[in-house]
Design a protein around this motif. Structure first.
Motif, PDB file in Angstrom:
ATOM      1  N   GLU A 325      69.381  28.082  24.593  1.00  0.00           N
ATOM      2  CA  GLU A 325      70.113  28.719  25.699  1.00  0.00           C
ATOM      3  C   GLU A 325      71.425  29.320  25.194  1.00  0.00           C
ATOM      4  OE1 GLU A 325      70.434  26.122  29.154  1.00  0.00           O
ATOM      5  OE2 GLU A 325      72.107  27.376  29.866  1.00  0.00           O
ATOM      6  N   VAL A 326      72.153  28.509  24.376  1.00  0.00           N
ATOM      7  CA  VAL A 326      73.426  28.980  23.834  1.00  0.00           C
ATOM      8  C   VAL A 326      73.202  30.180  22.922  1.00  0.00           C
ATOM      9  CG1 VAL A 326      75.370  28.358  22.362  1.00  0.00           C
ATOM     10  CG2 VAL A 326      74.527  26.746  24.040  1.00  0.00           C
ATOM     11  N   ARG A 327      72.153  30.101  22.107  1.00  0.00           N
ATOM     12  CA  ARG A 327      71.869  31.172  21.141  1.00  0.00           C
ATOM     13  C   ARG A 327      71.637  32.508  21.861  1.00  0.00           C
ATOM     14  NH1 ARG A 327      67.814  33.263  17.722  1.00  0.00           N
ATOM     15  NH2 ARG A 327      66.298  32.674  19.323  1.00  0.00           N
ATOM     16  N   LEU A 328      70.859  32.414  22.944  1.00  0.00           N
ATOM     17  CA  LEU A 328      70.560  33.635  23.684  1.00  0.00           C
ATOM     18  C   LEU A 328      71.828  34.216  24.283  1.00  0.00           C
ATOM     19  CD1 LEU A 328      67.207  32.668  25.430  1.00  0.00           C
ATOM     20  CD2 LEU A 328      67.571  34.288  23.570  1.00  0.00           C
ATOM     21  N   ARG A 329      72.728  33.345  24.697  1.00  0.00           N
ATOM     22  CA  ARG A 329      73.942  33.800  25.349  1.00  0.00           C
ATOM     23  C   ARG A 329      74.861  34.539  24.362  1.00  0.00           C
ATOM     24  NH1 ARG A 329      77.423  29.109  27.484  1.00  0.00           N
ATOM     25  NH2 ARG A 329      75.424  28.384  28.300  1.00  0.00           N
TER      26      ARG A 329
END
Lengths: 465, 165
Positions: A325-329
């Protein structure tokens, strides 16, 4: 011998004393009985020997004059002797000369034989043989055993009584000491004391116990006083801290709108061409300063807002989902310059507030990307392992690194910057640190300039309530 | 008569030899149980024999080796009462046909132990008289005669004797 080890001292002492008395008396009894039996046998033998001498001397003339009838008559007088079973007289050639046998019941009595050689004027004339049974011996032995049993019983009773009486002086005081220690342990009342202690080892024990209690009592009251003072101090600190936070919040909040309007005014001034060209330089400096102030105020506001979110509930999160999730953000445009190798095979989940876990990931990833080495893609290795009550996140990058010799003590400080030439607010590590420590965890940083940095983050993974 | 004697001679001889062996041994053994009150000054212990007797040989045999109170034993043979000289023991053979009174008269008061081997002699005054009871050699003792001769007999001896009063 476990049963003996666990026996109370009182019973141990009684047992030891009684056993000792028993063994001593037993040994004495055995000695005396054996000695008496020996004496009895010896006296029996002596008696028999003197009988043989008397009868033998009397029988010499019968041998001399070959008078077997007279010899038999002499021997027959022995039937008054209850122990003698047989009397035999042999002549000088060993042939039977006279014999007298007494009808004695065959019993298990000890047999005794006496051979008495008969001489007259140094001339050997014959032999008198007396066979006897010490039938009184059994009776005497039985009697001795009865007496010995009685003596043993009496000795045991006496030693039991004496030991019960004597052990009061040891055990009673020990038990008092024990009950006192129990009372202290149970109530925590260190003002109790053991009284009437005496000067033997138990007395020393009691005295030391009293001295220890005194010290503990002193320390206890000292600790209580100090504790109370500390409590007051911490309450006032807390209050001051709250006031400070309030103050920071209010001031940063209150500064926000005047700064915003100042910036608006400056923009307005620029739009209206109110600045002379020769003063443009000064104006630009003013605009930059305003922007700087605004940025700081915003960061302050962010920190204050973040602080209010600490201490929220933990829940079970899937590590790889959170990371994804963080990576996509954050990886929208620089994706080709960043490689993230995550390995959560050893530990897939952690009990932690999701918001904070993501915040940790986000800060570490942004840092790794922001401070990556020029011209190289950022390679970030992430692993998770379990260690007692913690999940250990290890995040390793190949970035610029931090000069640990210079910044070791400032790593988690607010607004600390280690690479001033790259834009940043200096709140990222501070926030991670605050999060991890507020849940009882730890962060370790290992870094080499121009090689990379490794973060080891111990997340409290205690079971959820 | 001669024939009979010849026939049973060997058996009789053996019986007689055995009897006199015993008697000789007894006579020697008596010396151990009888005290002669007046110690004769001579250095020898004299045993006199009156009448022909088979005891001669066995007694001579004993005398060769034994002594009485460390004194040599001498045997004297008398043929008639008149010949009798001083001796400690006088053995009257059953073949001696002189009247007993003559012999006793010759020895009385001289501390001589008279030993005979004829039934009834003890009653008549000999101190010790050999008799045969149930085929066993025994002896009678005349205590009065013993005392009259000035002899003391041990109780160990008397308890084995048939006492004649």
């Amino acid at each position: 011998m476990t049963w003996f080890k666990n026996l109370s001292i009182k019973n141990k002492l009684i047992l030891i004393q009684t056993t000792t008395a028993f063994i001593v008396v037993l040994i004495c009894c055995i000695f005396f009985v054996l000695n008496d039996i020996r004496t009895f046998k010896e006296s029996g033998k002596r008696k028999l020997f003197s009988l043989a001498r008397i009868v033998g001397e009397n029988a010499i003339s019968t041998l001399v004059f070959f008078d077997q009838d007279a010899a038999t008559q002499i021997l027959s007088k022995l039937n008054k002797e209850p122990d003698i079973s047989e009397a035999i007289l042999l002549d000088k050639n060993g042939k039977l000369f006279a014999k007298h046998a007494m009808a004695l019941p065959a019993n298990g009595a000890e047999k005794l034989t006496i051979n008495y050689k008969l001489y007259q004027d140094n001339e050997f004339l014959g032999t008198l043989i007396l066979n006897a049974q010490l039938k009184d011996l059994n009776k005497i032995v039985t009697g001795y055993i009865q007496v010995a049993g009685l003596v043993l019983l009496t000795a045991i009773m006496a030693s039991l009584l004496i030991s019960i009486f004597l052990q009061r002086s040891i055990v009673y005081r020990l038990l008092r000491l024990v009950s006192k220690t129990k009372a202290v342990a149970k109530t925590g009342n260190y003002s109790l004391r053991v009284g009437n202690i005496g000067s033997d080892e138990i007395g020393i024990l009691g005295g030391s116990f009293n001295a220890m209690l005194e010290q503990i009592e002193k320390m206890d009251s000292f600790l209580k006083e100090t504790n109370a003072a500390l409590k007051t101090y911490s309450t006032s600190l807390e209050r001051k801290n709250r006031e400070l936070e309030e103050f920071a919040y209010i001031s940063s909040h209150d500064m926000k709108s005047p700064i915003t309007s100042l910036r608006g005014l400056l923009t307005l001034m620029q739009d209206k061409d109110a600045i002379k060209p020769e003063h443009r330089n000064i104006f630009n400096l003013a605009v930059n300063s305003v922007l700087q102030i605004q940025k700081t105020i915003n960061a302050l506001n962010e920190i204050i807002a973040f602080r209010k979110t600490l201490r929220i509930e933990r829940e079970k999160i899937d590590l790889s989902e959170a990371l994804e999730e963080v990576r996509l953000r954050i990886l929208d445009h620089k994706a080709d310059q960043v490689v993230i190798n995550a390995d959560f095979t050893q530990c897939r989940h952690v009990n932690f507030p999701p918001v904070h876990l993501k915040s940790i990931f986000q800060n570490l990833l942004t840092n790794a990307i922001k401070y990556k080495q020029e011209g190289k893609p950022a390679i970030i290795d992430i692993t998770a392992t379990r260690e007692e009550n913690f999940v250990v996140l290890e995040v390793k990058d190949n970035g610029m690194g931090i000069d640990m010799d210079r910044f070791k003590d400032k790593l988690f400080g607010l607004f600390q910057r280690f690479h001033p030439d790259i834009e940043g607010t200096g709140i990222g590590l501070h926030m991670i640190h605050s999060i991890v420590e507020s849940y009882g965890g730890r962060i370790y940083i290992d870094s080499v300039v121009d090689k990379g940095t490794t973060f080891k983050i111990y997340l409290n993974n205690a079971p959820l309530q | 008569m001669t024939f009979f004697i010849t026939c049973s001679f060997t058996g009789l001889l053996q019986e007689q030899a055995k009897e006199y062996n015993l008697k000789a041994a007894f006579i020697y053994n008596f010396t151990k149980y009888i005290e002669w009150n007046e110690p004769a000054n001579e250095n020898e212990f004299i045993i006199g024999i009156i009448g022909e007797s088979s005891i001669n040989d066995p007694l001579a045999e004993i005398v060769k080796t034994e002594t009485v109170d460390n004194k040599k034993i001498t045997i004297r043979h008398f043929t008639k009462p008149a010949d009798i000289s001083l001796c400690h023991i006088l053995f009257i053979s059953r073949n001696c046909n002189f009247p007993l009174e003559d012999i006793l008269g010759k020895t009385s008061g001289k501390g001589t132990l008279i030993i005979s081997e004829k039934n009834g002699y003890a009653e008549q005054g000999t101190a010790i008289n050999f008799v045969t009871v149930k085929q066993k050699l025994k002896f009678e003792a005349n205590v009065k005669a013993l005392n009259a001769a000035g002899l003391t007999a041990s109780s160990q001896l008397l308890k084995l004797a048939i006492i004649i009063k």
